[in-house]
Write a protein that holds these residues in place. Structure first.
Motif, PDB file in Angstrom:
ATOM      1  N   SER A  97       1.025  -1.137   0.189  1.00 53.05           N
ATOM      2  CA  SER A  97       0.344  -0.011  -0.228  1.00 53.05           C
ATOM      3  C   SER A  97       1.282   1.894   0.433  1.00 53.05           C
ATOM      4  CB  SER A  97      -1.184   0.198   1.553  1.00 53.05           C
ATOM      5  OG  SER A  97      -0.285   0.143   2.739  1.00 53.05           O
ATOM      6  N   GLY A  98       2.302   1.456   0.143  1.00 48.24           N
ATOM      7  CA  GLY A  98       3.145   2.828   0.739  1.00 48.24           C
ATOM      8  C   GLY A  98       3.791   2.704  -0.436  1.00 48.24           C
ATOM      9  N   ASP A  99       4.210   1.397  -1.670  1.00 51.08           N
ATOM     10  CA  ASP A  99       4.999   1.243  -1.924  1.00 51.08           C
ATOM     11  C   ASP A  99       4.248   0.275  -3.727  1.00 51.08           C
ATOM     12  OD1 ASP A  99       6.835   1.350  -4.048  1.00 51.08           O
ATOM     13  OD2 ASP A  99       8.619   1.009  -2.018  1.00 51.08           O
ATOM     14  N   ALA A 100       3.849   0.932  -4.847  1.00 51.22           N
ATOM     15  CA  ALA A 100       3.250  -0.107  -5.500  1.00 51.22           C
ATOM     16  C   ALA A 100       4.364  -0.671  -6.866  1.00 51.22           C
ATOM     17  CB  ALA A 100       2.568   1.346  -7.037  1.00 51.22           C
ATOM     18  N   ARG A 101       5.200  -0.103  -6.112  1.00 45.64           N
ATOM     19  CA  ARG A 101       6.671  -1.008  -6.840  1.00 45.64           C
ATOM     20  C   ARG A 101       6.787  -2.205  -6.102  1.00 45.64           C
ATOM     21  NH1 ARG A 101      11.134   3.398  -7.255  1.00 45.64           N
ATOM     22  NH2 ARG A 101      10.192   3.346  -5.239  1.00 45.64           N
ATOM     23  N   ARG A 102       6.227  -2.542  -4.710  1.00 44.05           N
ATOM     24  CA  ARG A 102       7.040  -3.448  -3.826  1.00 44.05           C
ATOM     25  C   ARG A 102       6.242  -4.034  -3.635  1.00 44.05           C
ATOM     26  NH1 ARG A 102       6.887  -3.158   2.168  1.00 44.05           N
ATOM     27  NH2 ARG A 102       8.711  -4.257   2.825  1.00 44.05           N
TER      28      ARG A 102
END
Length: 153
Positions: A97-102
Motif C-alpha cells: 500500500s505504501g509502494d506500488a512497485r513493491r
C-alpha cells in the motif's frame, strides 16, 4: 627426489582428479542433499522453497527483495519460486500500500502448515547428512562453508 618419485607424485595428484577439487565436492554434497531431501522431506517442496517458508514464518511478511536477500537468490529466481508457491496456495503476494512497485509476500494457512510439517523432516535431513561425522568435523565443515560464502561476491 628422483624422477620416478616425482612422476609418482604427479600421477597421484592427477589420479585424484576431479575428486580433490572443492567445486566437485560441493556439487556432490549438493546432489546428496537433494536426494536425501526428496527421500525424507518432500518431492513437492524444495529446500529453497522451504527456506522461503521459514523466512516468511520468522518475519511475518517480506518484500520480494527482502526474500532475495534472506535466501541469497536473484530476483528472477525468487519471482519464479514465489509464483509456483502461490499457485500451490502456500503464500500470497500483494502490492504494498505504501509502494506500488513493491510486492509483499505472506504465508497462507496452507503455507504455515507445510512449514510446520517439514520442520522435523528438515532436522532429519540434517541428521542424515551429518551421520558419521564427528561433531568437531561437522562444526569445522559448517564454519568453513560459512567462511567460503562470506568471502565471495
Amino acid at each position: 627426489m628422483d624422477a620416478a618419485a616425482g612422476e609418482a607424485g604427479i600421477d597421484e595428484a592427477f589420479a585424484a582428479e576431479p575428486q580433490r577439487h572443492l567445486g566437485y565436492l560441493i556439487r556432490r554434497a549438493q546432489q546428496r542433499h537433494v536426494a536425501t531431501w526428496a527421500r525424507v522431506a518432500s518431492t513437492e517442496t524444495t529446500s529453497v522453497q522451504y527456506a522461503i517458508l521459514a523466512v516468511l514464518d520468522r518475519l511475518g511478511e517480506a518484500s520480494q527483495r527482502e526474500l532475495c536477500d534472506e535466501v541469497d537468490l536473484d530476483r528472477s529466481t525468487v519471482a519464479d519460486l514465489l509464483a509456483r508457491m502461490e499457485r500451490r496456495g502456500l503464500l500470497t503476494r500483494r502490492r504494498s500500500s505504501g509502494d506500488a512497485r513493491r510486492n509483499v509476500v505472506t504465508l497462507t494457512g496452507e503455507g504455515l502448515a507445510e512449514r510446520r510439517r517439514l520442520g522435523p523432516l528438515v532436522e532429519q535431513v540434517q541428521r542424515e547428512l551429518a551421520a558419521g561425522m564427528p561433531p568437531g568435523e561437522l562444526a569445522a565443515l559448517e564454519s568453513g562453508l560459512r567462511a567460503l560464502l562470506a568471502s565471495g561476491a
